[in-house]
Design a protein around this motif. Sequence first.
Motif, PDB file in Angstrom:
ATOM      1  N   MET A  48       1.708  13.261  -4.550  1.00  0.00           N
ATOM      2  CA  MET A  48       1.687  11.853  -4.125  1.00  0.00           C
ATOM      3  C   MET A  48       0.281  11.265  -4.127  1.00  0.00           C
ATOM      4  O   MET A  48       0.093  10.084  -3.857  1.00  0.00           O
ATOM      5  N   TYR A  79       8.305   9.146  -1.407  1.00  0.00           N
ATOM      6  CA  TYR A  79       7.815  10.206  -0.530  1.00  0.00           C
ATOM      7  C   TYR A  79       8.266   9.939   0.895  1.00  0.00           C
ATOM      8  O   TYR A  79       8.113   8.837   1.412  1.00  0.00           O
ATOM      9  N   PRO A  81       7.484  11.644   4.450  1.00  0.00           N
ATOM     10  CA  PRO A  81       6.636  12.691   5.036  1.00  0.00           C
ATOM     11  C   PRO A  81       7.295  13.393   6.216  1.00  0.00           C
ATOM     12  O   PRO A  81       8.260  12.896   6.791  1.00  0.00           O
ATOM     13  N   THR A 145      12.212   4.425   2.084  1.00  0.00           N
ATOM     14  CA  THR A 145      11.708   4.863   0.780  1.00  0.00           C
ATOM     15  C   THR A 145      12.705   4.506  -0.331  1.00  0.00           C
ATOM     16  O   THR A 145      12.304   4.121  -1.426  1.00  0.00           O
TER      17      THR A 145
ATOM     18  N   MET B 177       1.076   6.036   4.596  1.00  0.00           N
ATOM     19  CA  MET B 177       2.495   5.779   4.308  1.00  0.00           C
ATOM     20  C   MET B 177       2.658   4.440   3.600  1.00  0.00           C
ATOM     21  O   MET B 177       3.438   4.320   2.656  1.00  0.00           O
ATOM     22  N   ALA B 180       1.918   4.947   0.109  1.00  0.00           N
ATOM     23  CA  ALA B 180       2.944   5.739  -0.571  1.00  0.00           C
ATOM     24  C   ALA B 180       4.195   4.904  -0.861  1.00  0.00           C
ATOM     25  O   ALA B 180       4.998   5.258  -1.708  1.00  0.00           O
ATOM     26  N   LEU B 181       4.364   3.789  -0.147  1.00  0.00           N
ATOM     27  CA  LEU B 181       5.500   2.911  -0.419  1.00  0.00           C
ATOM     28  C   LEU B 181       5.181   1.938  -1.562  1.00  0.00           C
ATOM     29  O   LEU B 181       6.015   1.120  -1.931  1.00  0.00           O
TER      30      LEU B 181
END
Lengths: 231, 310
Positions: A48, A79, A81, A145, B177, B180-181
């Motif tokens: 990632m 992703y 987590p 996501t 995060m 990552a989106l």
Amino acid sequence: MLEVSDLHAYYGKSHVLHGVNLRVEPGEIVSLLGRNGVGRSTTIKAVMGHVHCTGSARFKSTELVGKRAYEIAHLGVGYVPEDRSIFPTLTVIQNMVLGLKGKEATGRWNMEGLFDLFPRLRERGDTPAGVLSGGEQQMLTLCRTLMGDPDLIMVDEPTEGLSPMMVENVANLLREIQKRGVAVLLVEQKLTIALAISRRVYVMGHGQIVFEGTPEQLKANADVRKEWLEV
Amino acid sequence: MEFFLVQLLNGLAYGLLLFMLSSGLTLIFSMMGVLNFAHASFYMLGAYFAYQCSKWLGFWPALVVAPLLVAGIGALVERFGLRTVHKFGHVAELLLTFGLAYVIEEIVHLVWGRAAVDYQIPEALNFTAFHILTSSYPAYRVFMMAISIAMLIGLYLGLTRTRVGLVIQASLTHPEMVEALGHNVPRVFMLVFAAGAALAGLAGVIGGNAFVTEPGMAAAVGSIVFVVVVFGGMGSLLGAFIASLLIGMVQTFSVGIDYSIGDLAGLFGAQIPEQFASITLARMAPMLPYLLMVMMLVMRPKGLMGTRET
Ligand SMILES: Nc1ncnc2c1ncn2[C@@H]1O[C@H](COP(=O)(O)OP(=O)(O)O)[C@@H](O)[C@H]1O
Ligand SMILES: [Mg+2]
């Protein structure tokens, strides 16, 4: 679809991954198993773009190593987590909206459809996500996501700390994800759902892949389970 | 009573100005983990740019042009400074902003000299807005409050009603995060840094003429803003807001109070040496914010509403 080869990762000076090789084909569920601390989370963080790494990770034949996380997300990698990373002060709906990459959902998933799968999230739509239960947060982080319509979703220990019923919900959602043509790379410690839903499994030990095979082959191989999985 | 009301309004005006500075600093700190030592330098640049702009174009254009110029400088600092040294860790980033504060101060020396410049309140706002009993209250103070409140509302709407505002709020707790989106977090950082610089610049435009525009203003205000952010709690806008008003009030009220340590001791019938007895609250005023900060850190290391350890 995802082809990881000779991947090394580092936290500062400590060398955590020592040449990981694995692949995920379109539309299949693959599990990455192993004891705590062997480097499973680091592997997907490296893919990632969250951890400094060398080697290669190709997705749809594009090299990911060296790219920023947002670029990797736009190529179609999702992703989820381990810590779920819910935005606690934002509402459930706002969390979902942040999963979108553009202004609206145009792909396999949209908010209404996901709420139909988990009516509980619809009921709590305007609640700050921080007050949700652990299971609800896990559903939310998966759905968030999915709003970005990934072609591969990497999920880190989604069943950790959940009740048996919620574990079943997670397994069903992962099956649904696969049915819609999304590949899944599932990181787990326990074998519970991994063996039931995966087509192939990898076992990791000390920053390397130590076993690769089908769930049946892993079930039959007591040595590998004893040495690398059972506590 | 009259004294109290006037001081209350002054404290409010000053507190709101402090929030204009501390809001940007808090947003930048929460998102990037960088305590920007040069933040008050943006305040100073805002004041000097407004002074220069006022001479050439007048005050009203300056009100818009100066913050925009400061925003541009902020964006450049983030893009070519912070982003480059980011990979060397937070200490490198901290040192960069530290050095930048000195560079900006020296540039101000070079261009405008070491003495205070004559940055005046515009004629159009130089009148008495209203009277509180016998005291007159200046219109410019009212204008300052109006600008601050407009900014407060703008900031609130921007953060809660827009998509980029949601991205910023989410990045306060989980920047990784958010990226990552699929959100371009580096670009959002640059935007927030520029917006924070613009707010500091705006505070300089409206504060520089109400107080004084001189090369030492950044250091003077910088330490107070630092106190506000630590006291309110790193990472909390609401904490910064409450702390701004509180410190604004404390500073404004304490300078006007002649109550001394001797008077206090007298209440308990105690005698203390003249050297200490003659110290008044007014003379202790500069120390009070720092004292509050130290007390807060001892009792609650996270600060009033902080979300993380300092
Ligand atoms: N942020 C970090 N900094 C330093 N070391 C880390 C960090 N995260 C994980 N590690 C170390 O890297 C190794 C692998 O961790 P991880 O990938 O989280 O394992 P797993 O997910 O398989 O439990 C462990 O030894 C762990 O202590
Ligand atoms: Mg892990």
